[in-house]
Design an enzyme around this catalytic site. Structure first.
Site, mmCIF file in Angstrom:
data_model
loop_
_atom_site.group_PDB
_atom_site.id
_atom_site.type_symbol
_atom_site.label_atom_id
_atom_site.label_comp_id
_atom_site.label_asym_id
_atom_site.label_seq_id
_atom_site.Cartn_x
_atom_site.Cartn_y
_atom_site.Cartn_z
ATOM 1 N N HIS A 152 10.581 -20.238 21.232
ATOM 2 C CA HIS A 152 11.656 -19.257 21.380
ATOM 3 C C HIS A 152 11.186 -18.068 22.214
ATOM 4 C CE1 HIS A 152 14.422 -20.852 18.116
ATOM 5 N NE2 HIS A 152 13.340 -21.590 18.002
ATOM 6 N N ASN A 206 11.936 -27.425 24.512
ATOM 7 C CA ASN A 206 11.149 -26.950 25.643
ATOM 8 C C ASN A 206 10.290 -28.071 26.209
ATOM 9 O OD1 ASN A 206 12.127 -24.344 25.531
ATOM 10 N ND2 ASN A 206 10.427 -23.559 24.323
ATOM 11 N N ASP A 225 17.724 -13.784 20.012
ATOM 12 C CA ASP A 225 17.372 -15.166 19.709
ATOM 13 C C ASP A 225 18.437 -15.767 18.786
ATOM 14 O OD1 ASP A 225 14.999 -17.287 19.580
ATOM 15 O OD2 ASP A 225 15.802 -17.078 17.558
ATOM 16 N N GLN A 235 -0.102 -27.973 28.167
ATOM 17 C CA GLN A 235 0.909 -29.017 28.303
ATOM 18 C C GLN A 235 1.578 -29.043 29.679
ATOM 19 O OE1 GLN A 235 3.418 -30.331 24.941
ATOM 20 N NE2 GLN A 235 5.165 -29.656 26.157
#
Length: 486
Positions: free
Chosen positions: A16, A371, A119, A352
């Site tokens: 987030h 994501n 958020d 990643q």
């Protein structure tokens, strides 16, 4: 000089937080009239998020993007509670209010307060925006289809008095306006299946309806059907801005000065193109002891090269964040590392984005965090799904069934960071099933799935460049913010 100041309030979950910071960068880079202040709430316990937030002050971002670190509440006695996140956000409201008041007082010389961007789990902060007389926008960090699911379930619960928790352990298939295929009840998120969490969770959907707009981390070409459905579900204006990704830097600095990341990339450099299957399960994801052994057996039997991010589950009295395993030989079958030394590499934390971007990667066994799915799509890497918690089972369904971008290993596997026995699966996915998924992922080179992934990759790149769908949507959002500021 910027004359409109936006306040961004993320939750501290890494997925987030990173998405919100990247969106803030997009806004200040796009329009010099806007500045952004990000208010950083801190979990009461140390986490991977801390190293990321600490790095933000020295990130060299625009002078119109600044970060305010709110005081940490060190009481983590409720950290294993199902209501932890709700209580955490509520407890931070006074800190946020004080920070906003100070910023509003000083805004005379640096621009007017234009609005809040919240958020998706901070929707109760809309009350604070109302107190300050400014509009609110919500950043939804999952898919448009999942937003449609939330809005539909909230309507069923509040307007039609349906008890959503009755779908727990149900074999039913449910129709949702944001999906073209019926959704198995077994892949609904755990939060809507427990009586003490369903109302707070769906309460966010109710509050989102009152926002001025919802910003979604997706793009028109990926989810056209779901995006079109949202107006009929009572959503306010929707702005798909995705993929909102951090493609330039990693979110974690290793004490070894980056050496571990270098080792990973050097190993990948030696592998043939599209030959390596990458296994990674997110910042909060870890596998149980028996599941690790089944995964290892599957990898060894598949014969494919692999890069495996293997994390240690947190102790039972702690929550959420796994750690790197000190000695992988203790977690893996005896002799596994020796037998696979020429084809595989077991690591802890993984860079990643850099890994997925590497030409040696041919497939991604993923927990299906949104994501991670967007990153995989961006780099044209096909996925195999092994979701763990949250909305990941839903994401797996969307990726496999709705979008045709992924191979199913197991869509309804559940391993929650809080290890709630009411939500955990009591089964282990066997090596045979995992091996079959890996082979299907890696060996169907000319499949329709690969073609769809490559097409989606190109569309994701085009969406964010000048004239692309997300680029244009960002322009509409900025104009709406400037037109509605007090």
């Amino acid at each position: 000089m910027a004359d409109a100041k936006l306040l961004f309030i993320p939750t501290p979950g890494l997925g987030h937080l990173v998405a919100m910071v990247e969106m803030a960068k997009l806004i200040v880079d796009r329009d010099p009239r806007l500045s952004v202040t990000v208010l950083l709430m801190k979990y009461p316990f140390d986490s991977d998020v801390d190293s990321y937030t600490n790095s933000l002050a020295t990130s060299g971002a625009s002078p119109r993007l600044c970060f305010v670190h709110l005081p940490r509440d060190n009481d983590d006695s409720q950290s294993s509670s199902a209501h932890f996140l709700t209580n955490f956000v509520e407890s931070n409201k006074p800190r946020v209010k004080r920070a906003v008041a100070e910023l509003a007082d000083s805004a005379g010389s640096t621009g007017r307060l234009a609005g809040f961007v919240l958020d998706m789990f901070c929707t109760t902060m809309i009350d604070l925006a109302d107190e300050f007389g400014v509009p609110s926008y919500v950043l939804f960090t999952s898919s448009a289809a999942f937003l449609g699911m939330m809005l539909h379930l909230q309507s069923l619960q509040d307007e039609h008095h349906v008890d959503i928790t009755e779908y727990k352990d149900s074999a039913a298939e449910l129709d949702f306006p944001s999906l073209t295929n019926p959704l198995p009840a077994k892949v609904l998120p755990g939060l809507v299946l427990l009586k003490e969490t369903v109302r707070p969770f769906l309460g966010h959907a109710k509050r989102m309806r009152a926002a001025k707009g919802i910003i979604i981390n997706t793009f028109d070409e990926l989810e056209p059907y779901a995006l079109k459905s949202l107006a009929g579900l009572g959503a306010p204006a929707v702005y798909p801005l995705g993929p909102i990704l951090n493609l330039k830097g990693e979110t974690k600095t290793k004490a070894c000065g980056g050496r571990q990341g270098n080792d990973i990339m050097e190993w990948l450099d030696k592998q043939p193109p599209s030959s390596v299957v990458f296994l990674c399960f997110g910042s909060m994801g870890s596998l149980g002891e028996e599941q690790v052994k089944e995964m290892a057996c599957a990898l060894e039997r598949s014969g494919h090269r692999f890069l495996w991010s293997l994390r240690q589950a947190p102790p039972k009295d702690k929550v959420w964040f796994p750690s790197d395993i000190v000695d992988p030989t203790e977690a893996l079958p005896e002799g596994f590392l020796d037998r696979t030394a020429t084809i595989g590499k077991v690591i802890g934390w993984a860079p990643q984005v850099a890994v997925l971007a590497h030409p040696a990667i041919g497939g991604f066994v993923s927990h299906c965090g949104w994501n991670s799915a967007l990153e995989s799509i961006r780099f044209g890497v096909a996925m195999a799904t092994l979701p763990l918690y949250g909305e990941q089972q839903f994401n797996a369904f969307e990726l496999v069934v709705e979008l045709g971008l992924a191979v199913e290993i197991k869509m309804d596997y559940q391993r929650h960071p809080r290890r709630d026995p009411r939500l955990e699966s009591d089964f282990v996915v066997t090596a045979d099933v995992i091996e079959g998924g890996i082979k299907k992922l890696m060996e169907e080179v000319d499949s329709d799935r690969r073609k769809k992934v490559n097409e989606a990759s190109e569309k994701s790149r085009m969406a964010v460049i000048e004239g692309g769908s997300s680029y244009l949507s960002l322009g509409c959002l900025i104009e709406d913010i400037l037109n509605n500021m007090p």
